[in-house]
Write an enzyme that holds these catalytic residues in place. Structure first.
Site, short mmCIF file in Angstrom:
data_model
loop_
_atom_site.label_atom_id
_atom_site.label_comp_id
_atom_site.label_asym_id
_atom_site.label_seq_id
_atom_site.Cartn_x
_atom_site.Cartn_y
_atom_site.Cartn_z
N PRO A 265 0.84 -1.21 0.00
CA PRO A 265 0.00 0.00 0.00
C PRO A 265 0.88 1.26 0.00
CG PRO A 265 0.04 -0.99 2.18
CD PRO A 265 0.81 -1.91 1.31
N ASP A 436 5.80 2.63 2.15
CA ASP A 436 5.00 1.45 2.46
C ASP A 436 4.21 1.72 3.74
OD1 ASP A 436 3.97 -1.02 3.15
OD2 ASP A 436 5.85 -2.12 2.91
N HIS A 437 2.89 1.83 3.58
CA HIS A 437 2.06 2.20 4.73
C HIS A 437 1.99 1.09 5.77
CE1 HIS A 437 -0.50 4.78 6.92
NE2 HIS A 437 -1.13 5.34 5.91
N ARG A 438 2.36 -0.13 5.43
CA ARG A 438 2.38 -1.20 6.43
C ARG A 438 3.49 -0.97 7.45
NH1 ARG A 438 3.34 -6.22 2.62
NH2 ARG A 438 5.03 -4.77 2.08
N ALA A 439 4.61 -0.41 6.97
CA ALA A 439 5.77 -0.25 7.84
C ALA A 439 5.87 1.14 8.45
CB ALA A 439 7.05 -0.56 7.06
#
Length: 464
Positions: A265, A436-439
């Site tokens: 994402p 990276d919106h997850r990280a």
């Protein structure tokens, strides 16, 4: 004692690779640590070194073959050993000669029965030639060409004797084939008697098919495009475009970036930095430095400094945990002849600006020669890609997995700014950070961008 040399797993998780070139002739002794064969992976060309003193009794795979990992590629022996009865030696090692058939991918040994030898993916250009002035590169009576150049020659109906190689050790590379094709388009030769013009019959080496269009990406397109296709010439409606097979690097780039956009994402932050002080520092450094320093070298160093100031950005996402690093490794995008590669500079946070400049230049040379090692392309938590030298003002790049971010750098340009209520002219540069919106969350990425901009606009921080 005779033993098999097998295709090594030079890239983690790789199932096959191209045996690009043999570096040691048959029955020639070599020592431990000597490079004996060149293997082309999806990311790089790797020289495989010998584990012990030996000699190659016989090669089982010709140059240019695609071979599965673990499959035998040659029979090795002790320095004083001779081939003797090759058939008996092959049978002793459980290897049989292949049946004639279509070339394909060499596979691992079957569970039952002797394992077959491997056939070439395409016919190699290692063939005897006459030594003539103006001919192609000759090395011991053999013409050497990269796998991509070999495919282009075959599809274009060209002979290696027409080439003058400009690659390592006189090897024919893509640009050599493109140059000859461009010359032919600029000065088309009359067809010989009884020969049909291109595009009108069997004499045309180009494959038939519908005309197509290329696609443009967000970065410099590394796909091999023949120079003749870029030259504005009048072509008949029946002429078909030249089909260039995908190189391993192009396939890897396509697969990884497609995976990145589908699974990561992305979100994007844009900032505009005043780089007048940075340009002044660069000028002063180049006046005393033995290594020419570019704006991109300073940007790479500024990225590392921002990671030190905001260490929570120095991470990568995994399914099980968030991995945070204590040194800053930065990947630098390089548009080489073989395609787009991103070698990683290690511990940039502890490097001087001059050391960064030297390391980047060394990677550019290795990428041009196809000599990047697999470990040069692994690691890092962020990449830097710069299209400013092409006049691109701003662009958004795709994250190189498993990294957490990539910084896209545009060109510096003079524009009006308001300083203390007055209009002044300043040199400004726009950067876009893909994250990276997850990280990394938005607020954290914004803090990093703020730190990066402050370092660029107060560049003496790069020297401490």
């Amino acid at each position: 004692m005779a033993r098999l040399l097998r295709m090594p797993e030079v890239a983690a998780g790789a199932t096959e690779a191209v045996l690009a070139e043999w570096l040691v002739p048959e029955n020639t002794p070599f020592g431990a640590g000597d490079p004996i064969v060149v293997v082309e992976t999806e990311k790089a060309i790797v020289e495989v070194e010998a584990e012990a003193d030996a000699l190659i009794l016989t090669r089982l795979v010709p140059a240019g073959s695609r071979v599965e990992v673990g499959s035998p590629v040659a029979i090795l022996g002790d320095p004083a050993e001779t081939t003797g009865d090759l058939g008996a030696l092959l049978a002793q090692l459980g290897v049989s000669k292949p049946a004639t058939g279509d070339p394909g991918v060499a596979g691992p040994p079957a569970p039952a029965g002797p394992e077959p030898l491997h056939q070439p993916l395409h016919q190699p250009l290692h063939q005897p030639v006459r030594q003539e002035s103006g001919g192609g590169p000759v090395n011991g009576g053999r013409v050497f060409a990269s796998p991509l150049a070999r495919q282009m020659l075959k599809r274009s109906g060209l002979s290696p004797q027409e080439m003058t190689g400009t690659g390592p050790n006189g090897r024919i590379v893509r640009r050599d084939v493109e140059r000859v094709l461009a010359d032919r388009v600029a000065s088309p030769a009359e067809p010989h008697a009884g020969q049909q013009p291109p595009g009108q019959g069997p004499a045309d080496p180009r494959p038939a098919g519908p005309a197509g269009q290329g696609s443009a990406g967000q970065a410099a397109e590394p796909t091999a495009v023949v120079a003749a296709e870029r030259t504005p010439v009048r072509r008949s409606a029946a002429a078909a475009p030249l089909s260039i097979p995908h190189s391993p690097v192009r396939r890897a780039v396509a697969r990884r970036l497609t995976e990145s956009k589908q699974t990561i994402p992305h979100f994007y932050l844009k900032a505009t930095c005043t780089i007048g002080p940075l340009l002044s520092l660069r000028e002063e450094l180049n006046a005393v430095s033995s290594e020419r320093i570019s704006v991109n070298d300073l940007v790479v160093k500024a990225v590392a400094r921002a990671h030190v100031l905001v260490p929570q950005m120095n991470v990568v996402w995994t399914d099980d945990a968030l991995l945070q690093f204590d040194t800053v490794d930065v990947a630098v995008a390089i548009a080489s002849e073989r395609g787009l590669v991103t070698p990683v500079l290690r511990s940039v946070d502890s490097m001087s600006v001059g050391t960064v400049a030297a390391a980047v230049k060394n990677y550019v040379r290795q990428a041009a020669d196809g000599r990047l090692r697999q470990r040069d392309l692994e690691g890092g938590s962020i990449s830097v890609t710069n299209l400013g030298m092409f006049g691109v003002e701003e662009f958004a790049a795709i994250i190189n997995p498993p990294q957490a971010a990539i910084l896209a750098v545009g060109t510096g340009r003079a524009e009006p700014v308001v300083v203390d209520g007055a209009v002044e002219v300043a040199t400004r540069m726009t950067v876009v950070l893909s994250v990276d919106h997850r990280a990394v969350d938005g607020a954290l990425a914004a803090r990093w961008m703020q730190a990066f901009r402050r370092v660029v606009e107060q560049p003496f921080q790069l020297l401490v």
